[in-house]
Design a protein around this motif. Structure first.
Motif, PDB file in Angstrom:
ATOM      1  N   TRP A 128       0.833  -1.207   0.000  1.00 54.81           N
ATOM      2  CA  TRP A 128       0.000   0.000   0.000  1.00 54.81           C
ATOM      3  C   TRP A 128       0.870   1.261   0.000  1.00 54.81           C
ATOM      4  O   TRP A 128       0.601   2.219  -0.736  1.00 54.81           O
ATOM      5  N   ALA A 175      -7.553   2.958  -6.613  1.00 54.87           N
ATOM      6  CA  ALA A 175      -8.041   1.795  -5.857  1.00 54.87           C
ATOM      7  C   ALA A 175      -9.568   1.640  -6.001  1.00 54.87           C
ATOM      8  O   ALA A 175     -10.073   0.534  -6.171  1.00 54.87           O
ATOM      9  N   PRO A 224     -10.306  -0.770 -10.002  1.00 56.63           N
ATOM     10  CA  PRO A 224      -9.873  -1.812  -9.059  1.00 56.63           C
ATOM     11  C   PRO A 224      -9.080  -2.935  -9.721  1.00 56.63           C
ATOM     12  O   PRO A 224      -8.181  -3.502  -9.095  1.00 56.63           O
ATOM     13  N   GLY A 225      -9.378  -3.230 -10.973  1.00 58.16           N
ATOM     14  CA  GLY A 225      -8.638  -4.294 -11.659  1.00 58.16           C
ATOM     15  C   GLY A 225      -7.185  -3.891 -11.873  1.00 58.16           C
ATOM     16  O   GLY A 225      -6.259  -4.676 -11.623  1.00 58.16           O
ATOM     17  N   PHE A 255      -5.559  -1.591 -10.178  1.00 60.48           N
ATOM     18  CA  PHE A 255      -4.907  -1.455  -8.887  1.00 60.48           C
ATOM     19  C   PHE A 255      -4.498  -2.830  -8.344  1.00 60.48           C
ATOM     20  O   PHE A 255      -3.383  -3.006  -7.838  1.00 60.48           O
ATOM     21  N   ALA A 256      -5.395  -3.805  -8.501  1.00 67.08           N
ATOM     22  CA  ALA A 256      -5.078  -5.161  -8.032  1.00 67.08           C
ATOM     23  C   ALA A 256      -3.866  -5.714  -8.782  1.00 67.08           C
ATOM     24  O   ALA A 256      -3.025  -6.401  -8.196  1.00 67.08           O
ATOM     25  N   MET A 269      -0.809  -4.236  -7.247  1.00 67.61           N
ATOM     26  CA  MET A 269      -0.529  -4.811  -5.932  1.00 67.61           C
ATOM     27  C   MET A 269       0.038  -6.226  -6.066  1.00 67.61           C
ATOM     28  O   MET A 269       0.903  -6.632  -5.278  1.00 67.61           O
ATOM     29  N   THR A 270      -0.412  -6.975  -7.063  1.00 69.90           N
ATOM     30  CA  THR A 270       0.131  -8.327  -7.275  1.00 69.90           C
ATOM     31  C   THR A 270       1.599  -8.265  -7.691  1.00 69.90           C
ATOM     32  O   THR A 270       2.424  -9.051  -7.207  1.00 69.90           O
ATOM     33  N   GLU A 295       3.449  -7.484  -4.477  1.00 66.40           N
ATOM     34  CA  GLU A 295       3.495  -8.636  -3.556  1.00 66.40           C
ATOM     35  C   GLU A 295       4.536  -9.655  -4.002  1.00 66.40           C
ATOM     36  O   GLU A 295       5.336 -10.129  -3.194  1.00 66.40           O
ATOM     37  N   ARG A 315      -8.644  -4.518   2.743  1.00 68.41           N
ATOM     38  CA  ARG A 315      -8.362  -5.060   1.417  1.00 68.41           C
ATOM     39  C   ARG A 315      -6.913  -4.845   0.998  1.00 68.41           C
ATOM     40  O   ARG A 315      -6.322  -5.709   0.375  1.00 68.41           O
ATOM     41  N   TRP A 316      -6.351  -3.683   1.329  1.00 63.73           N
ATOM     42  CA  TRP A 316      -5.054  -3.338   0.736  1.00 63.73           C
ATOM     43  C   TRP A 316      -3.934  -3.110   1.749  1.00 63.73           C
ATOM     44  O   TRP A 316      -2.796  -2.852   1.366  1.00 63.73           O
ATOM     45  N   PRO A 331      -2.871  -7.976   1.707  1.00 64.81           N
ATOM     46  CA  PRO A 331      -1.563  -8.212   1.067  1.00 64.81           C
ATOM     47  C   PRO A 331      -0.466  -8.547   2.081  1.00 64.81           C
ATOM     48  O   PRO A 331       0.400  -9.383   1.813  1.00 64.81           O
TER      49      PRO A 331
END
Ligand code: CP3
Length: 344
Positions: free
Chosen positions: A143, A165, A169-170, A172-173, A176-177, A180, A215-216, A220
């Protein structure tokens, strides 16, 4: 057994182990001198001769119980191929990512190669540190990294981050992936290079509401902790959800971290009552009080120690040391923790 590791085994020594966030840095004249050898801060971070020395300086001067790798959380966006620079008096500046094209341009494949000097620094540090000093590795949590990658700088309110976010959202996800996966590989390699404890800095978790936080921030972190522990089951992991307020309790319960670092706005006595008995707490002396010094500083140190006696605890600040901190005040705190100079 290095004293620093005892709280992570459930022990509650009378004198808590201590280190300070940003214990290396501009408040030390020897750091300013070293830093002049590489005016570009990222180059400094990628020069093991300089980072090993910067890490060791506060250990030599004060004898903290742990050394923290000298680096920066923003080496991850840099290693992913984003433009990152540090400007004197401003802080970090990144070419901000605004859409899915920017995310697609990130190069995940070469991250560990680019970060090889960090691993070299850790290997050398473990050889050079005193036997009773633990070595902490670290990274920024997704984040907080996304904050800098999307906003391009600190000192703003996170509006762009939240718009991505909530609004994409797609995309942003996907970002984040990428983060991660890079962080899991980076943290595992840090352990393999000599880090004995890991800290995840989530410096901007305080701008997330309950839903974004779950969620974020929490999710994660939980995935990263689980994946690192799959490879290195015994490495203690400390999370620092700065500014999370009461959500620090959900964070402690849900992420799987072994310890939680709390900022100065969260009373330690309250945190202690609300986390599981084995959860190491770390914190939370006000960094401005460390600048001010004097009787108020002594009283705050005594109070923290009193509040945390009998609970697994690591003494630290609520946030990093400020550049204007007198080094003598740091020595004064450590001296008092060790029972010197009039501790009652
Ligand atoms: O001693 C240590 O704690 C290890 C080194 C360390 C640095 N940055 C060195 C640094 C660590 C753990 C960090 C983490 C970091 N970096 C965070 C998370 C902790 C926090 O403060 O919330 C964040 C948000 C950053 C990003 C960053 N790096 C900022 C916002 C700045 C500018 C602020 C400043 O103090 O100038 C930096 C630069 C930076 N990172 C410096 C140091 C010693 C100062 C650079 C210099 O020497 O000129």
């Amino acid at each position: 057994m290095r004293p620093f590791l005892e709280p992570f085994l459930g022990k509650t020594p009378n004198r808590p182990p201590a280190w300070f966030m940003r214990q290396a840095g501009r408040y030390l004249p020897e750091y300013r001198e070293l830093r002049a050898q590489a005016p570009d801060f990222l180059k400094f971070c990628y020069s093991p001769d300089l980072t090993v020395e910067a890490t060791l300086q506060p250990i030599r001067r004060f004898g903290f119980d742990a050394a923290i790798l000298f680096s920066d959380i923003l080496v991850i966006p840099d290693a992913l191929g984003q433009q990152v620079r540090f400007e004197e008096g401003v802080g970090p500046l990144l070419d901000p990512i605004g859409d899915r094209l920017g995310i697609a341009a990130l190069r995940a494949g070469s991250v560990l190669d680019r970060l090889a000097p960090v691993f070299e620094t850790l290997r050398r540090l473990r050889r050079e540190l005193p036997d009773d000093t633990a070595l902490i590795g670290f990274a920024g949590a997704p984040w907080t990294l996304a904050f800098y990658m999307i906003e391009g700088r600190g000192g703003v309110d996170g509006g762009k981050l939240k718009r991505m976010a909530y609004g994409s959202p797609g995309d942003f996800a996907a970002l984040m992936t990428v983060l991660e996966d890079a962080l899991v590989a980076y943290l595992c390699r840090q352990v393999e290079s000599g880090a004995e404890v890991l800290q995840l800095f989530d410096s901007w978790s305080g701008i997330a509401d309950e839903t974004l936080f779950a969620r974020w921030v929490i999710a994660p972190t939980k995935r990263i902790v689980a994946r690192v522990k799959e490879v290195h089951p015994t490495v203690p992991i400390i999370g620092f959800p700065r500014g999370a307020g009461p959500m620090v309790i959900d964070y402690a319960a849900a992420t799987g971290v072994d310890g939680v670092s709390v900022d100065s706005q969260v009373p330690l006595s309250w945190a202690r009552r609300n986390v599981p008995a084995h959860m190491v707490l770390q914190g939370n002396l006000d960094n401005q009080l460390l600048v001010a010094g004097g009787d108020d500083l002594d009283a705050a140190v005594a109070r923290i120690v009193r509040d945390m006696r009998g609970h697994p605890f690591v003494f630290n600040l609520g946030h990093g040391i400020l550049p204007q901190t007198p080094p003598d005040n740091v020595a004064r705190v450590l001296n008092r923790l060790r029972g010197g100079a009039g501790e009652s």
